[in-house]
Every structure is written in C-alpha cells, then in structure tokens.
Design a protein around this motif. Sequence first.
Motif, PDB file in Angstrom:
ATOM      1  N   LEU A   1      20.528 -13.916  64.145  1.00 45.12           N
ATOM      2  CA  LEU A   1      20.600 -15.247  64.745  1.00 45.12           C
ATOM      3  C   LEU A   1      21.877 -15.974  64.322  1.00 45.12           C
ATOM      4  CD1 LEU A   1      19.234 -17.213  66.605  1.00 45.12           C
ATOM      5  CD2 LEU A   1      17.745 -17.949  64.733  1.00 45.12           C
ATOM      6  N   SER A   2      22.234 -15.900  63.041  1.00 41.33           N
ATOM      7  CA  SER A   2      23.484 -16.539  62.607  1.00 41.33           C
ATOM      8  C   SER A   2      24.692 -15.846  63.245  1.00 41.33           C
ATOM      9  CB  SER A   2      23.613 -16.567  61.082  1.00 41.33           C
ATOM     10  OG  SER A   2      23.448 -15.284  60.531  1.00 41.33           O
ATOM     11  N   ASP A   3      24.614 -14.521  63.396  1.00 47.42           N
ATOM     12  CA  ASP A   3      25.702 -13.790  64.068  1.00 47.42           C
ATOM     13  C   ASP A   3      25.843 -14.255  65.521  1.00 47.42           C
ATOM     14  OD1 ASP A   3      26.231 -12.373  61.797  1.00 47.42           O
ATOM     15  OD2 ASP A   3      25.317 -10.489  62.471  1.00 47.42           O
TER      16      ASP A   3
ATOM     17  N   ILE B   1      31.851 -22.400  73.068  1.00 44.55           N
ATOM     18  CA  ILE B   1      31.032 -23.543  72.678  1.00 44.55           C
ATOM     19  C   ILE B   1      31.578 -24.091  71.350  1.00 44.55           C
ATOM     20  CG2 ILE B   1      28.705 -24.244  71.975  1.00 44.55           C
ATOM     21  CD1 ILE B   1      27.709 -21.986  73.951  1.00 44.55           C
ATOM     22  N   PRO B   2      32.028 -25.367  71.306  1.00 44.27           N
ATOM     23  CA  PRO B   2      32.696 -25.888  70.105  1.00 44.27           C
ATOM     24  C   PRO B   2      31.857 -25.769  68.824  1.00 44.27           C
ATOM     25  CG  PRO B   2      33.056 -27.372  71.950  1.00 44.27           C
ATOM     26  CD  PRO B   2      32.069 -26.344  72.421  1.00 44.27           C
ATOM     27  N   TRP B   3      30.560 -26.159  68.908  1.00 48.78           N
ATOM     28  CA  TRP B   3      29.660 -26.007  67.759  1.00 48.78           C
ATOM     29  C   TRP B   3      28.259 -25.737  68.271  1.00 48.78           C
ATOM     30  CZ3 TRP B   3      25.353 -29.107  67.381  1.00 48.78           C
ATOM     31  CH2 TRP B   3      25.367 -30.317  68.106  1.00 48.78           C
ATOM     32  N   ALA B   4      27.463 -25.098  67.440  1.00 51.10           N
ATOM     33  CA  ALA B   4      26.074 -24.833  67.780  1.00 51.10           C
ATOM     34  C   ALA B   4      25.249 -24.850  66.500  1.00 51.10           C
ATOM     35  CB  ALA B   4      25.926 -23.488  68.484  1.00 51.10           C
ATOM     36  N   GLU B   5      23.979 -25.232  66.651  1.00 49.06           N
ATOM     37  CA  GLU B   5      23.088 -25.307  65.489  1.00 49.06           C
ATOM     38  C   GLU B   5      21.682 -24.917  65.922  1.00 49.06           C
ATOM     39  OE1 GLU B   5      21.502 -28.531  62.154  1.00 49.06           O
ATOM     40  OE2 GLU B   5      23.377 -28.888  63.238  1.00 49.06           O
ATOM     41  N   VAL B   6      20.984 -24.221  65.056  1.00 47.37           N
ATOM     42  CA  VAL B   6      19.604 -23.846  65.351  1.00 47.37           C
ATOM     43  C   VAL B   6      18.719 -24.101  64.125  1.00 47.37           C
ATOM     44  CG1 VAL B   6      19.881 -21.394  64.699  1.00 47.37           C
ATOM     45  CG2 VAL B   6      18.121 -22.057  66.370  1.00 47.37           C
ATOM     46  N   MET B   7      17.504 -24.574  64.392  1.00 48.67           N
ATOM     47  CA  MET B   7      16.510 -24.810  63.349  1.00 48.67           C
ATOM     48  C   MET B   7      15.213 -24.139  63.798  1.00 48.67           C
ATOM     49  SD  MET B   7      15.347 -28.525  61.900  1.00 48.67           S
ATOM     50  CE  MET B   7      14.280 -28.713  60.475  1.00 48.67           C
TER      51      MET B   7
ATOM     52  N   TYR C   1      20.846 -22.898  60.709  1.00 44.96           N
ATOM     53  CA  TYR C   1      22.240 -22.472  60.655  1.00 44.96           C
ATOM     54  C   TYR C   1      23.055 -23.271  61.659  1.00 44.96           C
ATOM     55  CZ  TYR C   1      26.317 -19.361  60.615  1.00 44.96           C
ATOM     56  OH  TYR C   1      27.592 -18.842  60.494  1.00 44.96           O
ATOM     57  N   ARG C   2      24.252 -23.659  61.236  1.00 47.35           N
ATOM     58  CA  ARG C   2      25.167 -24.321  62.165  1.00 47.35           C
ATOM     59  C   ARG C   2      26.564 -23.765  61.957  1.00 47.35           C
ATOM     60  NH1 ARG C   2      24.728 -28.528  58.062  1.00 47.35           N
ATOM     61  NH2 ARG C   2      22.736 -29.172  58.930  1.00 47.35           N
ATOM     62  N   SER C   3      27.338 -23.785  63.042  1.00 45.73           N
ATOM     63  CA  SER C   3      28.692 -23.253  62.951  1.00 45.73           C
ATOM     64  C   SER C   3      29.573 -23.902  64.006  1.00 45.73           C
ATOM     65  CB  SER C   3      28.604 -21.727  63.113  1.00 45.73           C
ATOM     66  OG  SER C   3      29.489 -21.210  63.999  1.00 45.73           O
ATOM     67  N   GLY C   4      30.875 -23.906  63.758  1.00 49.28           N
ATOM     68  CA  GLY C   4      31.819 -24.476  64.716  1.00 49.28           C
ATOM     69  C   GLY C   4      32.327 -25.843  64.306  1.00 49.28           C
ATOM     70  N   LEU C   5      33.053 -26.488  65.226  1.00 50.05           N
ATOM     71  CA  LEU C   5      33.735 -27.751  64.940  1.00 50.05           C
ATOM     72  C   LEU C   5      33.116 -28.886  65.749  1.00 50.05           C
ATOM     73  CD1 LEU C   5      37.408 -26.411  65.101  1.00 50.05           C
ATOM     74  CD2 LEU C   5      36.015 -26.794  63.047  1.00 50.05           C
ATOM     75  N   SER C   6      32.767 -29.981  65.070  1.00 44.49           N
ATOM     76  CA  SER C   6      32.241 -31.144  65.791  1.00 44.49           C
ATOM     77  C   SER C   6      33.371 -31.836  66.550  1.00 44.49           C
ATOM     78  CB  SER C   6      31.563 -32.122  64.828  1.00 44.49           C
ATOM     79  OG  SER C   6      32.494 -32.642  63.903  1.00 44.49           O
TER      80      SER C   6
END
Length: 375
Positions: free
Chosen positions: A4-6, A16-22, A33-38
């Motif tokens: 999922l993080s991959d 996609i600039p940023w993405a986050e999942v809970m 996990y979250r990744s990318g630039l706000s």
Amino acid sequence: MKALSDFIDRLTSWRIPWAEVMVIHRNETVFRYRSGLSNLEEETPIEEGRIFRMYSMTKIMTCVAALRLVEQGKMLLNDPLSAYLPEFAQMNVRKRLPDGRVVFEKAEKPILVRDLFTMTAGLSYDIGSPSIQQAVEQTEGKLPLRAFAEALAKEPLVFEPGTRWNYSLCHDLLAALVEVVDGRRFGAYIQEEITGPLGMRDTGFDLSAEQLSRLVPQYEYKDELGKPVRKDGNGYRLGTEYESGGAGLLSTVSDYALFLNALTNKGTSPDGVRIVSPATIDLMRTDHLTERTRGDFGWEQLKGYGYGLGVRTHVSQAVSGSLSPLGEFGWSGAGGCMAIVDPDSGLTVMYAQHLLNNQEPYSHPRLRNIVYANL
C-alpha cells in the motif's frame, strides 16, 4: 502493508502531488501513510492536519443527516417533496420529440423524498442555469439554501421523476430539505448533530483563520504541460451562504475518518456516540437501482456496484473484480478522495488527495484491492 505504501509512492511519483491513506480495522488504526508535496511550488511535504475539499464525499454526510430525520418520523422516503418544499408541486419536464423539437410537458409523477437520495429526481448538475444565476444576483451573492431550492424549482426536469438515474444537484436540494424540516441552517445542524458529537473539529463548510492556514493547495493536472497546475477554489460553492450538501465540506483525513468509522460500526462511534441506527445503515447500503435505472449508472470504476442512498454499494464481485465483500459502500470526491465503509469486515479506509481530473478510475479500484489483500 508495504504494497500500500509502495502504491501511494507510485501515485505521487506519477501525476498526483500528494496522497494519504488511513486504514482502520475494528476501531484501531492499523495503517497510515502519506507521501508527496502539499505545495509543489514551495516543495512542502504533506503534513498531518492539512485541510482539503471533500467535494462529493460531502454527499455521504448529507444523506446521513437527512436519514436522521427519517428515523425521527419527521419525513418519509415515499413522501412527495412538495409536502416540504411546495415550489416543487408542479414541475415541467423537458422532452425532445422524434423530429428534434424540444417541448415542455407537465410532469406525470411527483418528485419523492427518496428521489433526492437516489439521484432519480429528474435534476441535472447545471449550476450555471439561468434561475440559479438570477437567484445568486438577487441574494447579493449569498444564495442561502432556501433561495437555491426556489430557483431550482423554476428549471425544467430532464426526465420524469423516478424513471432514470442521473448524477445531479439532488443532494444539494436534500440539504435544503433538511433545513426546512429541521429548522436550523444545514451547517449548524451538521455541527450540532454529527461533527460536534463525534469530536470532528476540522470539518465544516467555512474555515476559521487558523484552519485556513492549513488548507492545502489544490491542483489540476494539465496533460498538454505534463504537470499539475495550481487551481484553488470550489466551483460548486454558489454563494457565500451556500452550504452545498453535494460538494461543500472541508475536512482532514483524521477528522473525516471519525465519521466514516461510525458508519462502519453501524452508526455508532467506538465511544458510544450514536449518529444513526444499524437499520438505517443497512437501508443506506441497499442497492436502490431498478431495472430501469441501472443502465444509467455506468462509471468504469463502479462496475459491479449498485447505488444506495447516496453511496455506491458492492453488489457483484463477478462484475467488479473487487476483493471487497458485498455490501462494502462509500463514495468519492472530485479532488480524488475516497471512502470505503465495510461494516461486515469492520474496515474503514479514508484516502485523500487534492487533484482535479483525479485519476480515480485508475487509483481507487487498485487501492481497494491492495487493502483487502493485506487485511
């Protein structure tokens, strides 16, 4: 859940600039996990507590808000809408004749309250219609929901109520119905009955100065440029007092997950705050499409899903190819966020991003399968 993080990293290295999942399983956050630039221009990494536009994920809360009034006997799904909003008593339907001429005929069927939940009222999503634009001017740019409803009633329907499914302004009108039946402004009703009791401090139609400082920039991917371009604002907010039941809420990942997880628990939060009953959750995730309306519900990423009261609901694994069980439900938003609510598995997934032309047909079905494969 390395897979999922991959996958999130793959999305943010793509377009996609940023993405986050809970992911919440049986009331415990088992993965986040979250990744990318706000902010792409300033290269700011995405942080906790950033506020973004829910767009159509607002619809889930609007339908829950309205279903509370059904539970209290204040209205029924089979009531005519005109019992509460009399301006909808006699509607015209726009029809195209075989020779190409357009005529307006009196509607044979009344709009029922249920038609607002199920997107079968005969409305369109034309926010630029003459009556609405005129009402914006007459209310000096405010357009409270009651004025919006009166304006919408002047526009002809695009089909006979109950005969087709059409994604439309139904849930914005449902918010106006809640106001009339309950008596409070829609935003106040939401705050006092749902977000407040659940401890959701960052969810609403308007932001404080402090919250505004946490609003994450919004982007739109431009294929011709090969990159996302800044595009802030919400085109579905039609006035300063317009609390859009279809697309108006702002929230955070942590905040909206509190609401979704209460739905996963059949309407009650882990600490005992009851928003709606288990019976209401089951009615909400029942497929309300008919043989007549099913053909209209044709989005690629929703193959194998029916439509309940404001939510997609999983009806066929053979058609969907999804690893989630039948009865898994939720919705998504124009900026790309998505909710998975699954009472039978005790699973809640809150996925977020802030990109118009959001790549949803690619990302959402894949995300769902990865979550369920790792459950």
